[in-house]
Design a protein around this motif. Structure first.
Motif, short mmCIF file in Angstrom:
data_model
loop_
_atom_site.label_atom_id
_atom_site.label_comp_id
_atom_site.label_asym_id
_atom_site.label_seq_id
_atom_site.Cartn_x
_atom_site.Cartn_y
_atom_site.Cartn_z
N MET A 35 5.07 10.21 -7.29
CA MET A 35 6.49 9.90 -7.44
C MET A 35 7.28 11.02 -8.14
O MET A 35 8.47 11.16 -7.90
CB MET A 35 6.65 8.59 -8.19
N GLU A 36 6.64 11.78 -8.99
CA GLU A 36 7.37 12.82 -9.71
C GLU A 36 7.72 14.00 -8.81
O GLU A 36 8.81 14.56 -8.90
CB GLU A 36 6.55 13.30 -10.91
N LEU A 37 6.79 14.38 -7.94
CA LEU A 37 7.03 15.52 -7.06
C LEU A 37 7.64 15.11 -5.73
O LEU A 37 8.44 15.86 -5.15
CB LEU A 37 5.72 16.28 -6.81
N TYR A 38 7.26 13.93 -5.24
CA TYR A 38 7.72 13.49 -3.92
C TYR A 38 8.28 12.07 -4.05
O TYR A 38 7.64 11.10 -3.61
CB TYR A 38 6.57 13.53 -2.92
N PRO A 39 9.44 11.91 -4.63
CA PRO A 39 9.97 10.56 -4.92
C PRO A 39 10.25 9.73 -3.68
O PRO A 39 10.24 8.49 -3.75
CB PRO A 39 11.26 10.85 -5.70
N THR B 174 0.83 -1.21 0.00
CA THR B 174 0.00 0.00 0.00
C THR B 174 0.86 1.26 0.00
O THR B 174 0.50 2.26 -0.62
CB THR B 174 -0.92 0.01 1.22
N LEU B 175 2.01 1.22 0.67
CA LEU B 175 2.90 2.38 0.67
C LEU B 175 3.47 2.62 -0.73
O LEU B 175 3.59 3.78 -1.17
CB LEU B 175 4.04 2.16 1.68
N VAL B 176 3.84 1.55 -1.42
CA VAL B 176 4.33 1.71 -2.79
C VAL B 176 3.21 2.24 -3.69
O VAL B 176 3.45 3.12 -4.54
CB VAL B 176 4.86 0.37 -3.32
N VAL C 226 3.46 5.81 -5.75
CA VAL C 226 3.42 5.95 -7.21
C VAL C 226 2.61 7.17 -7.63
O VAL C 226 2.94 7.84 -8.62
CB VAL C 226 2.84 4.66 -7.84
N LYS C 227 1.59 7.50 -6.86
CA LYS C 227 0.72 8.62 -7.22
C LYS C 227 1.45 9.96 -7.19
O LYS C 227 1.05 10.89 -7.88
CB LYS C 227 -0.49 8.66 -6.28
#
Length: 358
Positions: free
Chosen positions: A318-322, A309-311, A315-316
């Motif tokens: 990942m671009e702003l908060y990797p 669930t954390l992954v 993913v939602k």
């Protein structure tokens, strides 16, 4: 008898100290550096998961909307919040040097007011003293705490699922291999039928039919372990068939031992090495299955979390908060690699044929 064992000698009249199977396996396992590292990593993960409630970490479900998506840092949340607003003010100031816009001037004044408010909060609100080493998520929850407690659930599912599958597989495989005949044919044809079913599709359908709630983890245990015992049943059956005509089994029969005693006191202990190897190699697949279901939204229900669930949440954004994706993914990957290295090492250590190859 003990004196005889102590005084054993070889053909050169040299005293030989008898070594048990497990002592010999541990000796060979220690020579496998990657397996030993895997063992230490697995022990570390399990210890941390077990003692998570007494660790000096924050509540994994505690939300703080003022600490949303804070980057990983050893600075306090207040310092990071001040830095974030100061950067906004700096950008607005730079833009206003080239553009005379009233909306930006209003926004600049708003940011200055927010900065003053945050600096006042830092002095009086103890929550701004918190340090988020691995950052926070979209609800301001500590990622370190959620990864540790998520590991508790993922490892728990792996352990319980593996034990359940091994227990069912041992019983069915041992009975089929020892009794043979129509019992063996009936049980193995049942196994063949289950092998032909789309396993993951059945699990997905079962999980989608269950309402989310406190029982979702229990249903997840059952769903994952439901047909995962098939392979171990065949493995144990093969081992039992190869051992049931051995001399020690004939000796037990001649002494009047019952079939159950022969199976559980003589045959299964001699197949324990293969069972342990299978269990260590099967556990990562359970964790991966749980992660896959959680990624689809069919796993652990909120506010609980697993690595899957954390992954999925990471993913939602990942671009702003990797960091929301990287840290859970890295934690899960390290554990899965460690389990695979340990399983490979145990396979080599418990394989009698490998003694002649090392």
């Amino acid at each position: 008898m003990a004196d005889t064992a102590k005084n054993m000698v070889n053909e050169f009249n040299q005293q030989v100290k008898p070594v048990s199977l497990w002592a010999d396996a541990w000796k060979r396992l220690r020579k496998n550096r990657m397996a030993l590292i895997g063992l230490y990593v697995v022990i570390f993960y399990m210890v941390v998961s077990l003692v998570a409630p007494i660790l000096p970490i924050y509540n994994p479900n505690e939300q703080n909307l003022m600490h949303i998506n804070l980057r990983p840092s050893f600075k306090t949340a207040g310092e990071l919040a001040v830095e974030k607003v100061e950067k906004r003010i700096e950008r607005l100031t730079e833009v206003l040097k080239t553009q005379d816009r009233e909306d930006l001037k209003t926004e600049l004044e708003s940011q200055k007011a927010e900065l003053a408010k945050i600096m006042d909060e830092v002095q009086h609100n103890p929550s701004y003293k918190k340090v988020y080493i691995l950052g926070t998520d979209y609800l301001g929850r500590d990622m370190l705490a959620r990864i540790i407690y998520g590991g508790q659930i993922s490892i728990g599912i792996g352990v319980v699922g593996t034990l359940t599958a091994v227990l069912i597989g041992i019983i069915i495989g041992a009975v089929a291999g020892f009794l043979g005949g129509w019992v063996d044919n009936l049980l193995m044809r049942f196994v063949d039928v289950l092998y032909g079913l789309p396993y993951m599709l059945i699990v997905i359908i079962l999980m989608s039919m269950v309402p989310s709630g406190s029982n979702s983890i229990f249903i997840l245990f059952i769903a994952i372990a439901m047909v995962s015992w098939l392979t171990i049943a065949r493995v144990v059956r093969g081992q039992i068939i190869s051992l049931k005509n051995s001399e020690f089994v004939e000796a037990a029969r001649s002494m009047g031992a019952s079939q159950a005693r022969i199976i559980f006191r003589h045959l299964l202990p001699n197949s324990l090495g293969v069972i342990i190897i299978f269990a260590t190699l099967q556990m990562p697949s359970f964790i991966m299955n749980e992660s896959f279901l959680s990624f689809l939204g069919l796993g652990v229900s909120a506010p609980g979390a697993s690595w899957g669930t954390l992954v999925a949440d990471g993913v939602k954004g990942m671009e702003l908060y990797p960091w929301r994706l990287l840290f859970p993914a890295i934690s899960m990957t390290i554990f899965l690699f460690a389990m695979n290295f340990l399983g490979d090492g145990l396979r080599d250590a418990l394989d009698p044929q490998s003694k002649n190859r090392t």
